[in-house]
Design an enzyme around this catalytic site. Structure first.
Site, PDB file in Angstrom:
ATOM      1  N   GLY A  12       0.818  -1.202   0.000  1.00 60.01           N
ATOM      2  CA  GLY A  12       0.000   0.000   0.000  1.00 60.01           C
ATOM      3  C   GLY A  12       0.848   1.247   0.000  1.00 60.01           C
ATOM      4  O   GLY A  12       1.580   1.536  -0.949  1.00 60.01           O
ATOM      5  N   THR A  43       0.733   5.957  -2.456  1.00 61.98           N
ATOM      6  CA  THR A  43       0.499   5.789  -3.891  1.00 61.98           C
ATOM      7  C   THR A  43      -0.302   4.536  -4.210  1.00 61.98           C
ATOM      8  O   THR A  43      -1.171   4.547  -5.103  1.00 61.98           O
ATOM      9  CB  THR A  43       1.841   5.751  -4.634  1.00 61.98           C
ATOM     10  OG1 THR A  43       2.567   6.954  -4.349  1.00 61.98           O
ATOM     11  CG2 THR A  43       1.635   5.650  -6.139  1.00 61.98           C
ATOM     12  N   GLU A  86      -4.084   3.767   3.202  1.00 68.71           N
ATOM     13  CA  GLU A  86      -4.296   5.181   3.483  1.00 68.71           C
ATOM     14  C   GLU A  86      -5.413   5.747   2.603  1.00 68.71           C
ATOM     15  O   GLU A  86      -5.127   6.224   1.515  1.00 68.71           O
ATOM     16  CB  GLU A  86      -2.988   5.945   3.263  1.00 68.71           C
ATOM     17  CG  GLU A  86      -1.828   5.424   4.126  1.00 68.71           C
ATOM     18  CD  GLU A  86      -0.536   6.194   3.925  1.00 68.71           C
ATOM     19  OE1 GLU A  86      -0.563   7.358   3.476  1.00 68.71           O
ATOM     20  OE2 GLU A  86       0.528   5.615   4.193  1.00 68.71           O
ATOM     21  N   TYR A  87      -6.704   5.710   3.075  1.00 72.65           N
ATOM     22  CA  TYR A  87      -7.162   5.312   4.414  1.00 72.65           C
ATOM     23  C   TYR A  87      -8.492   4.592   4.255  1.00 72.65           C
ATOM     24  O   TYR A  87      -9.315   5.005   3.417  1.00 72.65           O
ATOM     25  CB  TYR A  87      -7.347   6.542   5.315  1.00 72.65           C
ATOM     26  CG  TYR A  87      -6.059   7.300   5.524  1.00 72.65           C
ATOM     27  CD1 TYR A  87      -5.153   6.909   6.506  1.00 72.65           C
ATOM     28  CD2 TYR A  87      -5.748   8.388   4.710  1.00 72.65           C
ATOM     29  CE1 TYR A  87      -3.968   7.611   6.690  1.00 72.65           C
ATOM     30  CE2 TYR A  87      -4.563   9.076   4.897  1.00 72.65           C
ATOM     31  CZ  TYR A  87      -3.674   8.688   5.870  1.00 72.65           C
ATOM     32  OH  TYR A  87      -2.493   9.361   6.024  1.00 72.65           O
ATOM     33  N   MET A 111       1.004   6.291  12.588  1.00 79.03           N
ATOM     34  CA  MET A 111       1.803   7.262  11.843  1.00 79.03           C
ATOM     35  C   MET A 111       1.716   8.647  12.496  1.00 79.03           C
ATOM     36  O   MET A 111       1.078   9.567  11.980  1.00 79.03           O
ATOM     37  CB  MET A 111       1.371   7.281  10.380  1.00 79.03           C
ATOM     38  CG  MET A 111       1.659   5.965   9.671  1.00 79.03           C
ATOM     39  SD  MET A 111       1.242   5.953   7.914  1.00 79.03           S
ATOM     40  CE  MET A 111      -0.545   5.766   7.987  1.00 79.03           C
ATOM     41  N   TYR A 139       3.186  11.390  12.684  1.00 80.09           N
ATOM     42  CA  TYR A 139       3.999  12.420  12.045  1.00 80.09           C
ATOM     43  C   TYR A 139       3.165  13.044  10.926  1.00 80.09           C
ATOM     44  O   TYR A 139       2.042  12.601  10.660  1.00 80.09           O
ATOM     45  CB  TYR A 139       5.324  11.852  11.500  1.00 80.09           C
ATOM     46  CG  TYR A 139       5.238  10.466  10.905  1.00 80.09           C
ATOM     47  CD1 TYR A 139       4.654  10.250   9.656  1.00 80.09           C
ATOM     48  CD2 TYR A 139       5.733   9.359  11.575  1.00 80.09           C
ATOM     49  CE1 TYR A 139       4.573   8.988   9.099  1.00 80.09           C
ATOM     50  CE2 TYR A 139       5.662   8.083  11.042  1.00 80.09           C
ATOM     51  CZ  TYR A 139       5.083   7.901   9.799  1.00 80.09           C
ATOM     52  OH  TYR A 139       4.991   6.646   9.258  1.00 80.09           O
ATOM     53  N   ASP A 140       3.692  14.076  10.305  1.00 78.26           N
ATOM     54  CA  ASP A 140       2.962  14.803   9.248  1.00 78.26           C
ATOM     55  C   ASP A 140       1.657  15.418   9.742  1.00 78.26           C
ATOM     56  O   ASP A 140       0.690  15.541   8.988  1.00 78.26           O
ATOM     57  CB  ASP A 140       2.680  13.890   8.047  1.00 78.26           C
ATOM     58  CG  ASP A 140       3.948  13.537   7.278  1.00 78.26           C
ATOM     59  OD1 ASP A 140       4.995  14.166   7.538  1.00 78.26           O
ATOM     60  OD2 ASP A 140       3.897  12.622   6.429  1.00 78.26           O
ATOM     61  N   TRP A 178       9.971   5.961   9.871  1.00 80.41           N
ATOM     62  CA  TRP A 178       9.934   6.152   8.423  1.00 80.41           C
ATOM     63  C   TRP A 178      11.046   7.132   8.071  1.00 80.41           C
ATOM     64  O   TRP A 178      10.977   8.277   8.482  1.00 80.41           O
ATOM     65  CB  TRP A 178       8.573   6.708   7.978  1.00 80.41           C
ATOM     66  CG  TRP A 178       8.560   6.918   6.492  1.00 80.41           C
ATOM     67  CD1 TRP A 178       8.932   8.058   5.808  1.00 80.41           C
ATOM     68  CD2 TRP A 178       8.215   5.953   5.507  1.00 80.41           C
ATOM     69  NE1 TRP A 178       8.837   7.854   4.456  1.00 80.41           N
ATOM     70  CE2 TRP A 178       8.401   6.575   4.245  1.00 80.41           C
ATOM     71  CE3 TRP A 178       7.788   4.627   5.557  1.00 80.41           C
ATOM     72  CZ2 TRP A 178       8.150   5.894   3.041  1.00 80.41           C
ATOM     73  CZ3 TRP A 178       7.543   3.968   4.369  1.00 80.41           C
ATOM     74  CH2 TRP A 178       7.717   4.598   3.132  1.00 80.41           C
TER      75      TRP A 178
END
Length: 391
Positions: free
Chosen positions: A126, A129, A169-170, A235, A237-238, A374
């Site tokens: 996954g 992309t 995602e997602y 995840m 982060y971001d 990551w």
């Protein structure tokens, strides 16, 4: 009273003898990092670098990213990089050039696992992309699971993988595309994977850290699906970045809230929300980024400044590896459990070995299953970040 002390000592000894095996039986904490198949190209990061940097000796698990999903089935993401590209002796983990039918990173990981028999490798499918095709896969979870099992344990690379990681995602929410499979789709997929892979193989998933009311965590039954996974890679982060091109500047991976944070999204809030909905502590791994996000045209050192757009990056605007930022724009401030740097007109946020170690300490104090990163190519040649989180 004195005559009873030996009795009391015997009782305490018995208690400790009972409790000790329980403590010993606690699952070891995971220290996992992603390896990207495309990293062997422009980034020139190969499996051998995991060994020479010292990271392999510190990691418990590596996720190989990314496999694709095609017509509802698991498929290789980059066959040349995965198993076709031959390695010469100088680039090989073993120091011996490829001679058999299997090449690429797969053969290199087989060599790495011979050096580190306890190191586990999962194939992750996954990512941003390759996630839209999960919508089709969710229509027939059993067929999807069958295809994944057959690919992950293909005889061509027998002994390579120890399980599968799903990075959707997602589910039932929007990423690169919007999925409308429903809140139970993810649970159905993970249940089918567990049924096919069985209890002896690892089944994990990378999941959203969007803790906003009605956000991506709320869109899917992550608590129900947790029954079927060994753990979740959250995840964390971001949270903030240059998709808000003019700012305000904010650390992309805050551990906690701070005065002036643009929105109440941060790692601890995500972890607490997942715990509150019923995901067990030990099935949560805290995510760290071996990269930073940055803006240009910034005059204010502290977070909250305005910008003119993304700062230039090696591979994409507004993003840069830790190994570059540590010298290009050294951290000169800390906030909310992470670091930031203002140099010239650029403003970057990223974790340093110090803040990464602190986040690993947070994961331990919360009883989480461990940490993950990551991704490996963003670290230094001597794996500063991996060393920090493994300690």
């Amino acid at each position: 009273m004195r005559k009873r002390l030996p009795v009391l000592g015997a009782v305490l000894a018995l208690v400790f003898s009972v409790l000790a095996p329980i403590a010993d039986a606690a699952p070891p904490r995971k220290v996992m990092a992603y390896f990207t198949d495309w990293g062997v190209y422009d980034r020139n990061y190969h499996v051998k670098d995991i060994e020479t940097s010292g990271a392999a000796a510190r990691l418990t698990h590596i996720n190989y990213a990314f496999g694709n999903v095609v017509d509802g089935k698991c498929a290789a993401g980059d066959p040349p990089a995965d198993y076709q590209q031959p390695y010469d002796a100088a680039m090989s983990v073993s120091g011996v050039a490829d001679t058999g039918d299997l090449h690429g990173s797969f053969n290199q990981f087989l060599q790495l696992k011979k050096l580190h028999p306890n190191l586990k490798l999962l194939w992750s499918f996954g990512g941003w992309t390759f996630s839209p095709p999960f919508t089709e896969a969710a229509k027939d979870p059993a067929a999807f699971a069958e295809s994944c099992y057959n690919l992950v344990f293909d005889p061509r690379w027998t002994g390579l993988f120890d399980g599968i990681d799903i990075d959707w995602e997602y589910p039932n929410a929007c990423g690169l595309a919007c999925d409308t499979s429903g809140p139970q789709a993810f649970t159905n997929v993970m249940s089918a994977l567990r049924a096919k892979f069985g209890p002896g193989k690892l089944v994990t998933a990378a999941i959203t850290a969007d803790n906003t009311p009605g956000g991506r965590i709320d869109a899917t039954d992550y608590a129900g699906a947790s029954r079927y996974v060994d753990w979740y890679n959250v995840m964390t982060y971001d949270y903030f970045g240059t998709w808000s091109a003019q700012g305000p500047t904010a650390p992309h991976s805050p551990l906690r809230s701070y005065a002036g944070i643009p929105a109440q999204v941060y790692a601890d809030a995500s972890i607490q929300k997942l715990r509150q909905i019923g995901v067990p502590n030990q099935k949560l791994l805290l995510g760290l980024g071996f990269y930073g996000r940055g803006w240009d045209g910034v005059t204010q050192k502290q977070p909250g400044g305005t910008a003119t757009g993304p700062a230039p990056g090696t591979y994409e605007p507004g993003s840069e590896d830790y190994k570059v930022l540590k010298t290009k724009c050294p951290a000169n401030g800390k906030i909310a459990g992470t670091a930031y740097a203002h140099c010239g007109t650029q403003w970057w946020s990223y974790d340093t070995p110090e803040t990464a170690a602190s986040k690993a300490g947070y994961a331990k104090s919360q009883g989480l299953g461990g940490v993950f990163a990551w991704e490996l190519s963003g670290d230094t040649a001597n794996a500063e970040m991996v060393h920090a989180i493994s300690r």
